[in-house]
Design an enzyme around this catalytic site. Sequence first.
Site, short mmCIF file in Angstrom:
data_model
loop_
_atom_site.label_atom_id
_atom_site.label_comp_id
_atom_site.label_asym_id
_atom_site.label_seq_id
_atom_site.Cartn_x
_atom_site.Cartn_y
_atom_site.Cartn_z
N LYS A 157 0.89 -1.17 -0.01
CA LYS A 157 0.04 0.05 -0.07
C LYS A 157 0.84 1.42 -0.23
CE LYS A 157 -4.04 1.83 2.63
NZ LYS A 157 -5.01 1.74 3.69
N SER B 230 -9.88 1.48 2.70
CA SER B 230 -8.88 2.34 1.62
C SER B 230 -7.88 1.66 0.95
CB SER B 230 -8.41 3.39 2.56
OG SER B 230 -7.31 2.84 3.42
N SER C 254 -10.01 -0.64 6.72
CA SER C 254 -9.30 -0.51 5.44
C SER C 254 -8.57 -1.64 4.92
CB SER C 254 -8.50 0.92 5.68
OG SER C 254 -9.12 2.09 5.50
#
Lengths: 483, 488, 100
Positions: free
Chosen positions: A79, A154, A178
């Site tokens: 990420k 996310s 997330s």
Amino acid sequence: MEIIELGAVEIAKAVKSGELSALEVVSAHLSEINEHDGDVGAFLLVMADRAIERAKEIDKRRSGGEELGALAGVPVALKDNIVLQGVETTCASKILSGWEPPYTATVIEKLISQGAIPIGKTNLDEFAMGSSTENSAYFPTRNPVKLDRVPGGSSGGSAASVASRFAPIAIGSDTGGSIRQPASLCGVVGVKPTYGLVSRYGLIAFASSLDQIGPFAKSVDDASLVLSVIAGHDGMDSTSSRTATYEHAPNESDISSLRIGVIQEMMSDVSNDVLGVFNQSLDALRSCGAKVETVSIPAVRYGLSSYYLIAPAEASSNLARFDGVRYGLRVTGADMNETYGLSREAGFGPEVKRRIMLGTYALSAGYYDALYGKAQKVRTLIVSEFARAYSDFDVLVSPTSPTVAFGFGDKSDPLSMYMSDVCTIPSNLAGHPAMSVPFGGGADGLPVGVQILAPALSERVMFQVARALEGASTYMAKPQWAH
Amino acid sequence: MAIEDEYIITIGLEVHCELKTNTKLFCGCANQFGSEPNTNICPVCLGLPGSLPVINERAVEYAIRIGSALSCEIRPSVFHRKNYFYPDMPKDYQVSQYDEPICVNGKLELPSFPKTVRIERAHMEEDTGKTTHVGTSGRIHGADFSLVDYNRAGIPLVEIVSAPDLSSADEAREYVSELRAILVSTKASDGKMEEGSLRVDANVSVRPLGTEKLGTRCEIKNLNSLRSLGRAINYEARRQMEALSAGQSIRQETRHWNEDQGVTSALRSKEEAYDYRYFPEPDLTPLDPDMDEVATIARALGILPPARRLRLRELLDGELTRSELEQVQTCVKFDLDEHVLDAVRTGVPARLALARGSNELASYVNQATVDSFEVAEFPRGKFIEVISLESQGKVSSTQAKTLLSRIASNHNEEVSALIEELGYKAASQDEISELLDRLISENSMEWERLCAGENQLAGFFIGKAMKITNGKVNGKTLASEMAARRLG
Amino acid sequence: MSADKISSNETRHIAHLARLALSEAEIEDFTGQLAAILEHAKDIESLNLDDVAPTRHALPIKNVMRSDEVRKSVNREEVLRMAPETQANMFLVPKIIGED
Ligand SMILES: [Zn+2]
């Protein structure tokens, strides 16, 4: 079996035995990215050259007879809010465009030391604020299972990269769901460990008291293996537990002696298709011998309000440093104050600004006690009610997300988007581990995940239940192009 | 009536003290003064995204030392974030202790005023970077741009906040001077004001004589020496008095001391409501010092200035005169008390050792470094040698002072060589005897009175002898010769 | 407790504290959205939690410290290279106090 269908455990085993070279593994994944990431948009940056170079190194070390690590030759997608020295890290924000950190996050160092190969930086909602990855300042990521749907967020890019077979494993961060929510929406396994089990050093903070790094994988065992690699104390993170470790225990799936509680309050806003799959999962747990009963934890109803005060408050402070002085975007004004305002106005997207505003408000004079202070007390309430529930149950379960993957622009109202996190938020507030395991198909055959919640540092029993669920499910999400 | 007589001044001081740790408060960068710009920096103290702070245990120990030395209660504490934007703050918040500081409720006794100043709190926080304003003015107003060096960012500070218990510039100076002496003796700080290790902010207010309610206060920043502190307080108090006398009101504000112009001026022109949005720093854990360890730290502090003064006072019998009290203070202030104690241990009379320490030695220290706090380097052995000779009557007091002065200007001078060079040879018994014969014949009346019991006349004879010999006679030897004659 | 209605002037003040040069349209949007979110948060405002201690950390850990040992700093050039503007190895910023 195709290389891209292999899991991390299998790849590491094959690379160590020489059955596969790391280069073959990396190349197969890179070509899959080449072919399909144009449609998905999982990556902000593909580290092709670095990954190939690193794969060759691992192959050379193998031929030199060196010991290879637990993740030898396993590509990992990262990420883009986790720093890797010299590799652009943006948090999917304009304000960090072009920023190359001079240091590497502890989790990435741990992964690399065990032979994992970073293959790219994945897309996210800007600064991890969002539940759909639509808030990326660059482009939205599409759900590989159905490209007209969001992947969740996310960590949407990380979830999508695993679901797309671009990487067997990925790393995400989970502040209010997330990791788990996109895992559920993309049909992969996603784990939020106990707060303090995995170092946050190098994770660009959203809400420091809630953030936790965790893995995505195609299988429970892969996720467990990755967690065992990244867990453990780090002297660079004061909130990292000094004693906690996680050991990978691949064969534990007997849940016949377990008592499993179904959180009543987390069923109320859930859509029927999700509820249907969830009820099947409860039947599966029962047929594995577990005692499954409903439990009420009233305080979780206050989770959303508490979270949407604490997280923005901490974020408003964490994101102050993006000021155009030392790094990142600067829009020069007449003086420093104007420069701050213009740089931040130009650099942050609407959701980030909204949360900075909300958090600044929640902390400002006169409101602290009523808002932030109160929200911290609600955490205590949630922790104590969980503790009471865990005196009767070993683990708790709920749907991960109230719905399957939704369409782009479906949740343009901020509050309705925030509601996507209603089942996942309480674990962050309590600091407890929780994970999502894909179990079946809901509306349009889209993946539905089951959330397993466990007491602090009880990852082991959580994974036991996850293995049982995985074993009982025949569902396997496939990328849209694989049909 | 002068305007100063119509108002009461109230002063509270905030003293920022840099701790002499090896590393910064939250990272392993060197805590070093005077390095090349931006060389002692890392992701943590530069506030790079993703970095996290970890508390330096020695900084905590030093804070406990300081708190213990100021008789504070040492308590569980929590770091907060103080949020505001400024380029010298890498994270745009300062990590500082807010409503749960590590040290509270201490006190400090002013040595020469009968006053105990309450210490409200002493808390830990990180220092900011250093900003250089570039432009014709060289100051923040009118600068074209500024340059930031983060070497200082993250250096551990303890901020010591006094209650508004001080009422004059002299008291304020003495408070800082005494506080500095205490800080230095804890070894937590080097106390170097000139390097910014100690920085003082003064909260000053005035109120009309006979009223109770404190006036509106102004905070004066940038007080980098005791001289500035005194001047700034006097200026600011007078400014406020004049404003009030003219019927104006005082606005609560932060003011900057301009050393060159000798004035304070409002620091921020724009009206800005401060809202620091404090909240507990989630990246750090609370501190809850073990009370046994705190006790161990306090025990290891050694002897502090108040006790050091007491130690000197106890060398003298009975009530001390005002000048003796001042001598005691001076010796401790200039770190000369060990010189005095050592001399007394070798048998030198305490009053002599104290007088030579506070008058002669202190004046050399003063001359060498005006308005600075440099500690006396005077060779202790030679000090003792000289005043021992003086006390044994082998050199006169005038000679002793000359010897000390010569050694002060060159620490390598040997006492015996100097005595040779200056011709300070002790007079023989015959010479003394001859001298006394002459004195008795020239002052026969006085001699008779002395023999009749007017002992105070001994000084008269010694004075005459000094005059005759240009101070070379040893008063002590002469005195014992006189005593022998009187008996005989 | 006055998280009742938030005015656009209040939004403007908050934007200033947060150093966000919001457009007028954004001020208006955020005023409404913040009000809606704060309205939702009313459910916890009404809870009586006077006797409940706040949870600041999920793990009850304290006294986490490191030893006072110097560690290698980062390369200055690598850091300065990322800065918008530098001079003489320092970070250059516009004048801090503007003209009124
Ligand atoms: Zn540092």
